[in-house]
Motif scaffolding. Structure first.
Motif, PDB file in Angstrom:
ATOM      1  N   LEU A 182      -3.593 -11.691  -0.914  1.00  8.79           N
ATOM      2  CA  LEU A 182      -3.891 -10.730   0.153  1.00  8.79           C
ATOM      3  C   LEU A 182      -3.480  -9.315  -0.260  1.00  8.79           C
ATOM      4  O   LEU A 182      -4.125  -8.338   0.091  1.00  8.79           O
ATOM      5  N   ILE A 183      -2.387  -9.193  -1.015  1.00 11.52           N
ATOM      6  CA  ILE A 183      -1.884  -7.891  -1.469  1.00 11.52           C
ATOM      7  C   ILE A 183      -2.488  -7.582  -2.831  1.00 11.52           C
ATOM      8  O   ILE A 183      -2.226  -8.289  -3.811  1.00 11.52           O
ATOM      9  N   SER A 184      -3.305  -6.533  -2.888  1.00 10.23           N
ATOM     10  CA  SER A 184      -3.999  -6.178  -4.132  1.00 10.23           C
ATOM     11  C   SER A 184      -3.152  -5.305  -5.049  1.00 10.23           C
ATOM     12  O   SER A 184      -3.067  -5.528  -6.244  1.00 10.23           O
ATOM     13  N   PHE A 185      -2.517  -4.273  -4.463  1.00  8.14           N
ATOM     14  CA  PHE A 185      -1.763  -3.296  -5.258  1.00  8.14           C
ATOM     15  C   PHE A 185      -0.297  -3.718  -5.326  1.00  8.14           C
ATOM     16  O   PHE A 185       0.578  -3.144  -4.684  1.00  8.14           O
ATOM     17  N   THR A 186      -0.061  -4.753  -6.121  1.00  6.79           N
ATOM     18  CA  THR A 186       1.255  -5.397  -6.141  1.00  6.79           C
ATOM     19  C   THR A 186       2.336  -4.560  -6.826  1.00  6.79           C
ATOM     20  O   THR A 186       3.519  -4.854  -6.677  1.00  6.79           O
ATOM     21  N   SER A 187       1.942  -3.523  -7.567  1.00 10.30           N
ATOM     22  CA  SER A 187       2.952  -2.705  -8.246  1.00 10.30           C
ATOM     23  C   SER A 187       3.449  -1.555  -7.378  1.00 10.30           C
ATOM     24  O   SER A 187       4.400  -0.878  -7.740  1.00 10.30           O
ATOM     25  N   TYR A 188       2.793  -1.321  -6.223  1.00 10.67           N
ATOM     26  CA  TYR A 188       3.240  -0.236  -5.340  1.00 10.67           C
ATOM     27  C   TYR A 188       4.627  -0.574  -4.795  1.00 10.67           C
ATOM     28  O   TYR A 188       4.794  -1.604  -4.147  1.00 10.67           O
ATOM     29  N   PRO A 189       5.622   0.291  -4.998  1.00 11.48           N
ATOM     30  CA  PRO A 189       6.973   0.021  -4.477  1.00 11.48           C
ATOM     31  C   PRO A 189       6.972  -0.033  -2.945  1.00 11.48           C
ATOM     32  O   PRO A 189       6.117   0.561  -2.297  1.00 11.48           O
ATOM     33  N   PRO A 190       7.966  -0.721  -2.342  1.00 10.52           N
ATOM     34  CA  PRO A 190       7.876  -1.033  -0.909  1.00 10.52           C
ATOM     35  C   PRO A 190       8.743  -0.210   0.035  1.00 10.52           C
ATOM     36  O   PRO A 190       8.958  -0.630   1.174  1.00 10.52           O
ATOM     37  N   ALA A 191       9.249   0.963  -0.381  1.00 18.80           N
ATOM     38  CA  ALA A 191      10.236   1.684   0.441  1.00 18.80           C
ATOM     39  C   ALA A 191       9.765   1.961   1.866  1.00 18.80           C
ATOM     40  O   ALA A 191      10.417   1.553   2.836  1.00 18.80           O
ATOM     41  N   THR A 192       8.640   2.664   2.018  1.00 17.22           N
ATOM     42  CA  THR A 192       8.179   3.003   3.379  1.00 17.22           C
ATOM     43  C   THR A 192       7.771   1.745   4.136  1.00 17.22           C
ATOM     44  O   THR A 192       7.992   1.659   5.348  1.00 17.22           O
TER      45      THR A 192
END
Length: 612
Positions: free
Chosen positions: A138-148
């Protein structure tokens, strides 16, 4: 749990962290955003170790415990905080902040990137209580960090999940960081300089018009966190331990907001080093400690991001937008010289175009700073640093142009790069940052031009003449008026955008079915008559978000035989029709003998069963 009870619990927890940080020496104007970032980093640790839901409760309840502790001690007249006073900008921030928050609470998500990553990431963490793994397609951009996403997830955990809750959470983060700019004022009782910063904050949203506040994209979060970090470095310059702790927290958080935060971290690191060098007493022992303090601070600040990169590398075999020097090398070797020349020409044309909003912003910043420098230098015969600030900001702009161009030629496909995809959105971030840097420098210089430099003696009589007093009062009224009207314009603009979007796909989905909150792998066909929505995968992404499945697909073309139509439909378990599709309706009549217009339907062998 009701929305209000959840919000009160969250707010008390935030107050607990705020009060603790203030007692540790953090500026009251930086305490809000620092408290939020500290919670983000704590949640990050829990998320990375697989304890996100429990972590949210521990972090919040710990904050509530701290709030009760300080409240109890205050009854015994112990550990009390010094009252900072209430200023005009506090009324502006609270009043317009509440008005903006109310508007965002009733705003829907529409922008493409909300559904391709930002909103779906929050939804995933809220309802699964963990970070996505390799099997979670379901999550495509898995390298995007999750802070926000972590910050928004914490808020949504307490007040309930909705588009409005997510938008308000991100706005709280932005508004908390925006409050930090007032720490840069020399005298907070001066109405003119206070309203000047309020006006700057309102203007910054003009350059954010490409995404506005009713989206979860982080292009505004990056510069507002950076300016809070820079202000903090200036405020804590005489307190080495507090300074390093501040830099560690902000660098860690920024790198976990987005990979492209590296440029902003370099700015923070450079100013941190400059501060360390210019604030020591030129003793050899102290001189030797500077590189050690600088290295340890930046090293600790980057550790959470290093952990994230390790996590991405070991969890996902292939990850979109992952930082990879090998990928960059392959991209560069694949670009022919003709393509590079075309991209370069398009890039330069955009930079020098007066139709470009970012170019207008750069010109505005330079004109205001240089004209003010000239007036004070020639008319007042006083030296000031505004010309130097203008030149410094121009150097930052040039460096950012270079990094942006590098991104287009290194990490974007040619089809997107030649269109300069997202140019104004990316440029908005650096224009907003430099706008704030220039504004803080400007108001400090203006404060030095005040006739009375003793803050205690400043009153209605502390002016050089009646004329200067009249000019000051008129300037204050004008600045205050525009500060309020510009921010109100942002609020009404958001409302207008919401009304204009009433017939977009996400709002059509609301009208045909409820949102699903249980992660599943059901095959859902999104029947969309808009070719563009299907071709750019927007319909599919909206469907994946709405039905919380990794197997939602948008389709527009149903020009086929009844037999092929039956075979196509029976491949899916559900069919969602957010808008009337004439061909689909006609074929459904022929194949299933049903008159179907809009709605959500369960697919069976002989008919489509409407879901409620």
């Amino acid at each position: 749990m009701s929305v209000w009870i959840g919000f009160i619990l969250y707010a008390i927890g935030l107050l607990g962290y705020n009060g603790t940080l203030r007692r540790l020496g953090v500026s009251p104007y930086l305490a809000w955003i620092t408290a939020m970032l500290v919670q983000i980093l704590m949640l990050y640790g829990f998320a990375m170790t697989g304890w996100l839901t429990i972590g949210i409760q521990i972090v919040t309840y710990f904050g509530i415990g701290l709030a009760l502790l300080w409240l109890g001690l205050s009854f015994f007249h112990k550990a009390r905080l010094r009252f900072e006073g209430i200023h005009l900008f506090d009324f502006w921030m609270v009043g317009l902040g509440i008005a903006t928050g109310q508007t965002l609470w009733h705003s829907p998500l529409v922008h493409y990137d909300n559904f391709s990553h930002w909103a779906v990431m929050v939804k995933f963490m809220v309802f699964t209580g963990r970070l996505p793994g390799a099997s979670d397609h379901l999550i495509s951009f898995t390298s995007y960090p999750p802070a926000t996403a972590l910050f928004i997830t914490q808020f949504a955990h307490w007040v309930g999940f909705s588009d409005g809750a997510m938008l308000v959470a991100q706005f709280i983060l932005i508004w908390g960081a925006a409050y930090a700019i007032f720490a840069g004022l020399r005298d907070r009782s001066r109405a003119l300089t206070s309203f000047a910063l309020c006006f700057t904050l309102a203007i910054s949203f003009v350059f954010n018009v490409a995404i506005r506040l009713n989206n979860l994209l982080v292009d505004y979060v990056l510069p507002i966190l950076t300016i809070a970090a820079l202000v903090g470095i200036f405020i804590y310059r005489k307190h080495p331990l507090l300074l390093s702790a501040h830099v560690i927290i902000f660098i860690s958080a920024l790198l976990l907001v987005k990979n492209s935060a590296t440029f902003f971290v370099i700015i923070i690191g450079t100013y941190f080093l400059y501060t360390l060098i210019t604030n020591h007493h030129w003793q050899w022992r102290r001189l030797l400690t500077i590189p050690i303090q600088f290295g340890i601070t930046l090293g600790l600040g980057t550790l959470p991001f290093v952990w994230w990169e390790w996590h991405v590398k070991h969890t996902f075999t292939v990850s979109k937008h992952q930082i990879s020097t090998q990928a960059y090398a392959r991209q560069l070797s694949g670009e022919n010289h003709q393509a590079l020349i075309k991209i370069s020409h398009k890039f330069l044309t955009q930079i020098f175009s007066l139709n470009s909003l970012s170019t207008k912003g750069i010109l505005l910043i330079n004109i205001v700073l240089i004209l003010t420098w000239l007036f004070i230098r020639i008319r007042q015969h006083q030296r000031n640093n505004l010309l130097g600030i203008a030149l410094l900001l121009d150097m930052i702009f040039v460096a950012y142009y270079g990094s942006l161009f590098g991104m287009y030629i290194l990490s974007m496909p040619y089809a997107e790069a030649i269109l300069l995809d997202g140019f104004e959105r990316y440029m908005a971030s650096i224009v907003i940052l430099n706008l704030f840097i220039g504004a803080i420098a400007l108001v400090r210089v203006l404060d030095y031009q005040q006739f009375e430099q003793n803050f205690q003696k400043r009153n209605t009589q502390a002016f050089k003449s009646a004329t200067t007093k009249s000019i000051y009062q008129m300037a204050t009224l004008v600045t205050g008026f525009f500060a309020i009207t510009m921010m109100y314009s942002e609020i009404t603009g958001t409302k207008f955008t919401n009304e204009m979007n009433h017939n977009t796909l996400p709002l059509q989905m609301i009208r045909v079915s409820r949102q699903w909150h249980h992660l599943n792998h059901q095959k859902v066909l999104i029947v969309d008559p808009e070719v563009v929505d299907v071709n750019d995968y927007y319909a599919g992404y909206v469907g994946r978000y709405w039905y919380f499945t990794d197997k939602a697909i948008g389709q527009e073309n149903f020009m086929m035989t009844p037999k092929a139509f039956r075979k196509t439909v029976e491949q899916y378990q559900y069919v969602a029709i957010p808008e009337t599709h004439r061909t689909f309706t006609v074929l459904t009549k022929k194949v299933f003998h049903q008159h179907v217009v809009t709605g959500l339907f369960k697919v069976t062998k002989n008919r489509l069963i409407r879901m409620h």
